[in-house]
Design an enzyme around this catalytic site. Sequence first.
Site, short mmCIF file in Angstrom:
data_model
loop_
_atom_site.label_atom_id
_atom_site.label_comp_id
_atom_site.label_asym_id
_atom_site.label_seq_id
_atom_site.Cartn_x
_atom_site.Cartn_y
_atom_site.Cartn_z
N ASP A 132 -7.05 -39.55 -18.79
CA ASP A 132 -7.45 -39.26 -20.17
C ASP A 132 -7.85 -40.57 -20.85
O ASP A 132 -7.37 -41.64 -20.47
CB ASP A 132 -6.27 -38.68 -20.97
CG ASP A 132 -5.92 -37.25 -20.59
OD1 ASP A 132 -6.73 -36.59 -19.93
OD2 ASP A 132 -4.82 -36.81 -20.97
N ARG A 182 -15.34 -36.91 -17.30
CA ARG A 182 -15.15 -35.86 -18.32
C ARG A 182 -15.71 -36.40 -19.63
O ARG A 182 -15.19 -37.37 -20.19
CB ARG A 182 -13.66 -35.55 -18.48
CG ARG A 182 -13.40 -34.56 -19.61
CD ARG A 182 -12.00 -34.68 -20.16
NE ARG A 182 -11.00 -34.28 -19.19
CZ ARG A 182 -9.73 -34.69 -19.24
NH1 ARG A 182 -9.34 -35.53 -20.19
NH2 ARG A 182 -8.87 -34.29 -18.35
P1 FDA Z 1 -16.10 -29.64 -32.23
O1 FDA Z 1 -14.88 -30.34 -32.76
O2 FDA Z 1 -17.39 -29.82 -32.93
O3 FDA Z 1 -15.73 -28.11 -32.11
C1 FDA Z 1 -16.68 -27.12 -31.75
C2 FDA Z 1 -16.05 -25.77 -32.00
O4 FDA Z 1 -14.94 -25.59 -31.11
C3 FDA Z 1 -15.42 -25.62 -33.38
O5 FDA Z 1 -16.37 -25.17 -34.31
C4 FDA Z 1 -14.34 -24.61 -33.13
O6 FDA Z 1 -14.88 -23.31 -33.04
C5 FDA Z 1 -13.85 -24.98 -31.75
N1 FDA Z 1 -12.70 -25.91 -31.78
C6 FDA Z 1 -12.72 -27.24 -31.49
N2 FDA Z 1 -11.49 -27.77 -31.57
C7 FDA Z 1 -10.66 -26.76 -31.95
C8 FDA Z 1 -9.27 -26.66 -32.18
N3 FDA Z 1 -8.47 -27.71 -32.08
N4 FDA Z 1 -8.77 -25.46 -32.54
C9 FDA Z 1 -9.56 -24.37 -32.64
N5 FDA Z 1 -10.90 -24.39 -32.42
C10 FDA Z 1 -11.44 -25.56 -32.07
N6 FDA Z 1 -10.29 -36.47 -26.47
C11 FDA Z 1 -9.99 -37.76 -26.23
O7 FDA Z 1 -10.11 -38.60 -27.13
N7 FDA Z 1 -9.56 -38.15 -24.98
C12 FDA Z 1 -9.44 -37.27 -23.95
O8 FDA Z 1 -9.06 -37.66 -22.84
C13 FDA Z 1 -9.76 -35.90 -24.20
N8 FDA Z 1 -9.66 -34.97 -23.22
C14 FDA Z 1 -10.15 -33.70 -23.43
C15 FDA Z 1 -10.16 -32.77 -22.39
C16 FDA Z 1 -10.77 -31.53 -22.57
C17 FDA Z 1 -10.81 -30.57 -21.44
C18 FDA Z 1 -11.33 -31.20 -23.85
C19 FDA Z 1 -12.03 -29.89 -24.06
C20 FDA Z 1 -11.25 -32.08 -24.89
C21 FDA Z 1 -10.64 -33.33 -24.71
N9 FDA Z 1 -10.53 -34.23 -25.76
C22 FDA Z 1 -10.19 -35.53 -25.49
C23 FDA Z 1 -10.73 -33.76 -27.16
C24 FDA Z 1 -12.15 -33.96 -27.63
O9 FDA Z 1 -12.42 -35.33 -27.77
C25 FDA Z 1 -12.40 -33.26 -28.99
O10 FDA Z 1 -11.55 -33.82 -29.95
C26 FDA Z 1 -12.19 -31.76 -28.96
O11 FDA Z 1 -12.61 -31.19 -27.77
C27 FDA Z 1 -12.99 -31.07 -30.09
O12 FDA Z 1 -14.35 -31.33 -29.94
P2 FDA Z 1 -15.45 -30.26 -29.47
O13 FDA Z 1 -16.32 -30.94 -28.48
O14 FDA Z 1 -14.81 -29.03 -29.00
O15 FDA Z 1 -16.37 -30.04 -30.72
#
Ligand code: FDA
Length: 303
Positions: A132, A182
């Site tokens: 991570d 990732r």
């Molecule tokens: P965005 O935040 O724009 O969300 C898009 C849509 O997804 C939202 O409109 C909502 O519908 C839904 N959504 C997103 N987050 C939600 C929540 N918490 N609850 C409910 N709905 C939600 N970060 C990091 O700094 N280091 C890491 O190692 C990782 N590892 C990691 C692994 C995996 C498998 C994922 C999916 C994510 C991470 N992250 C991470 C977290 C990542 O950086 C980010 O903060 C979250 O995924 C939210 O960003 P989105 O890309 O989903 O987009």
Amino acid sequence: MSIFSRLVVATTSAGPVEKLVTRTRPGVALAHRFVAGETLDEAVAVASELNDGGMRVSLDLLGEEVHDAASARGARDEYLACLDRIATESLDANISVKLTQLGLSIDESLAIESIGHLADRAEEVATTVTIDMEDSRYTDATVRIYEKVQADRGNLGLALQAYMRRTPDDLQRLVGLGGHIRLCKGAYVEPEEVALTSKADVDDAYADQLRTLMAAAATAPAVATHDQKLIDLTRELAKSRDEYFEFQMLYGVRSSLQAELVRAGYPLRVYLPFGSQWYPYLTRRLAERPANAWFFARAALGR
Ligand code: FDA
């Protein structure tokens, strides 16, 4: 990160708020939405159900910023137990690890030794280890350690954060190393000098980096987002990619979209956290989505 998100992080970092969340029923109920449980047995049960639904899993033992060597070795041993269970239960799963959990902030060599050990055991049970990415104090060391251990072992992956200004350079270099990358947006509050802070800029940076990653043949892309536009872009880019890639999403976030992608035939891995140290993980999930924080606040106030 929006002003609201920064406010949530600042509020939830206060000790009394942590007590309110971790010791009250609404807080624990909210955690259950995002966390498989406190024990490895609970995580294995959920992982097995997800596998039955056609989803791959990444098991994440919650914990970060370990301050003594004994705790760091303890975390490594718990991860070894996790790999044993992946083998004995024939789970389609790998592990996700934070280097500060393996002692990075105490002694870099301890973290290097432990991640090598985990990679070796993962190799024996035919799986992989994803590192991570944590906050920017650790980016340099994390990338450096990944480059070193991946060159030796070959079965690692690394999370890169699209919001970091350095990521395009890191990505160009790391896609030549095999393994998997990732790509996520980034979940920590960072200063403007090191990271993009407007959502639109982060989304654009993610799209650019996604194009680079999906064009890289030697490295398997793990597209870690719940953002519909970026998922649609990935599906478009996948049309000209023959090599493996997968979607990755967090346990408890957009579960119906997860099922839809699996039904459409895409490989999808669910990031499945477990363990007693769930509070910092939960605060990041609250900061991403205002509705989660309101849900908790209303429940805590009994409304
Ligand atoms: P965005 O935040 O724009 O969300 C898009 C849509 O997804 C939202 O409109 C909502 O519908 C839904 N959504 C997103 N987050 C939600 C929540 N918490 N609850 C409910 N709905 C939600 N970060 C990091 O700094 N280091 C890491 O190692 C990782 N590892 C990691 C692994 C995996 C498998 C994922 C999916 C994510 C991470 N992250 C991470 C977290 C990542 O950086 C980010 O903060 C979250 O995924 C939210 O960003 P989105 O890309 O989903 O987009």
